[in-house]
Design a protein around this motif. Sequence first.
Motif, PDB file in Angstrom:
ATOM      1  N   GLU A  66       0.500  -1.177   0.086  1.00 34.08           N
ATOM      2  CA  GLU A  66      -0.262  -0.041  -0.079  1.00 34.08           C
ATOM      3  C   GLU A  66       0.635   1.323  -0.124  1.00 34.08           C
ATOM      4  OE1 GLU A  66      -3.688   0.301   0.352  1.00 34.08           O
ATOM      5  OE2 GLU A  66      -3.184  -2.130  -0.908  1.00 34.08           O
ATOM      6  N   THR A 101      -2.596  -7.423  -5.356  1.00 33.43           N
ATOM      7  CA  THR A 101      -3.870  -7.674  -4.486  1.00 33.43           C
ATOM      8  C   THR A 101      -5.419  -8.556  -4.547  1.00 33.43           C
ATOM      9  OG1 THR A 101      -3.392  -5.290  -3.895  1.00 33.43           O
ATOM     10  CG2 THR A 101      -5.543  -6.625  -3.008  1.00 33.43           C
ATOM     11  N   ARG A 107      -9.685  -6.206  -2.638  1.00 38.81           N
ATOM     12  CA  ARG A 107      -9.656  -5.505  -3.578  1.00 38.81           C
ATOM     13  C   ARG A 107     -11.001  -4.138  -2.902  1.00 38.81           C
ATOM     14  NH1 ARG A 107      -7.766  -9.033  -6.785  1.00 38.81           N
ATOM     15  NH2 ARG A 107      -9.802  -9.228  -8.209  1.00 38.81           N
ATOM     16  N   ALA A 110     -10.996  -1.499  -0.246  1.00 39.92           N
ATOM     17  CA  ALA A 110      -9.885  -0.572  -0.698  1.00 39.92           C
ATOM     18  C   ALA A 110     -10.383   0.264  -1.231  1.00 39.92           C
ATOM     19  CB  ALA A 110      -8.363  -1.392  -1.258  1.00 39.92           C
ATOM     20  N   PRO A 142      -8.121   2.947  -5.353  1.00 40.02           N
ATOM     21  CA  PRO A 142      -7.602   2.265  -3.955  1.00 40.02           C
ATOM     22  C   PRO A 142      -7.256   3.187  -3.229  1.00 40.02           C
ATOM     23  CG  PRO A 142      -6.436   1.516  -5.522  1.00 40.02           C
ATOM     24  CD  PRO A 142      -7.175   2.276  -6.143  1.00 40.02           C
ATOM     25  N   ARG A 143      -7.238   3.064  -1.876  1.00 37.60           N
ATOM     26  CA  ARG A 143      -7.218   3.816  -0.888  1.00 37.60           C
ATOM     27  C   ARG A 143      -6.179   4.228  -1.216  1.00 37.60           C
ATOM     28  NH1 ARG A 143      -4.341   4.063   3.348  1.00 37.60           N
ATOM     29  NH2 ARG A 143      -5.403   5.884   4.666  1.00 37.60           N
ATOM     30  N   ASP A 169      -2.424   0.979   9.224  1.00 41.80           N
ATOM     31  CA  ASP A 169      -3.075   0.508   8.621  1.00 41.80           C
ATOM     32  C   ASP A 169      -2.592  -0.368  10.153  1.00 41.80           C
ATOM     33  OD1 ASP A 169      -3.750  -2.017   7.012  1.00 41.80           O
ATOM     34  OD2 ASP A 169      -1.958  -3.072   7.382  1.00 41.80           O
TER      35      ASP A 169
END
Length: 240
Positions: A66, A101, A107, A110, A142-143, A169
């Motif tokens: 990430e 991922t 997914r 996210a 995604p983030r 996280d």
Amino acid sequence: MSMLTQAAQTLAPHPFSVAMLLADARLPGGGHAHSAGLEPALLAGMSPADVPVWLRGRARTVSLVEAGTAVVTAHLLSLPPTGTGAQTHLAAIVDAWAARTPSAALREAAQLLGRGYRRVARSLWPHRPPVQALEGWTGPLPRAVVLGSIAAAASLRSEDVVRLTVYDDAQTAAAALLKLEPLDPLAPAQWVLDACAAAEPHVPRVAACLTPEDIPSSGAPQNEGWAEAHALLTQRLFRA
């Protein structure tokens, strides 16, 4: 132009202040609905006593994927615009992130977080080119990609982006743990710091990522399997 308008244009928060804002669980980005993979792990049979080790392992694997995605996004969206360059960059980054991922459930989770972060980006940095680049993307993001766009818009250092991603996280999982298991709330605080310390040796390497190919491939297959099983449940507290 009035003096007040000039002052508003010249004043800007320090990038560290922006990092603190993004790490604040009170930011309405939807993170409260996620456990960073902790609920799936516990429901799959992982003992609460193993959470500190699990957090440290996650900080050296999933979190770095990430973080690398965010760093590369920030770098590429900071480059001078050239035609459809931003959209080409985003497509390559999303593909690289998705390849790292493999769980469809993760997914999707996210991308839901990314939707919340896009709202934050639009509200706080609407006129910054890295944020405007997201508006040309019609699908979900995604983030980590949206975080990278915000990092570019706010001039966050790559090293701080990595640390922010790892911390967020771990803290997301720690906050979820207090809802899933009764324990002293100070214990997870120490575990979060330990997770951040475990990732620290990897910060320079991940912060140096420049292309989608550079994004770490340090996945956690067991977490992927747990997330897929968790997605089939009808009774759960968190999305993932």
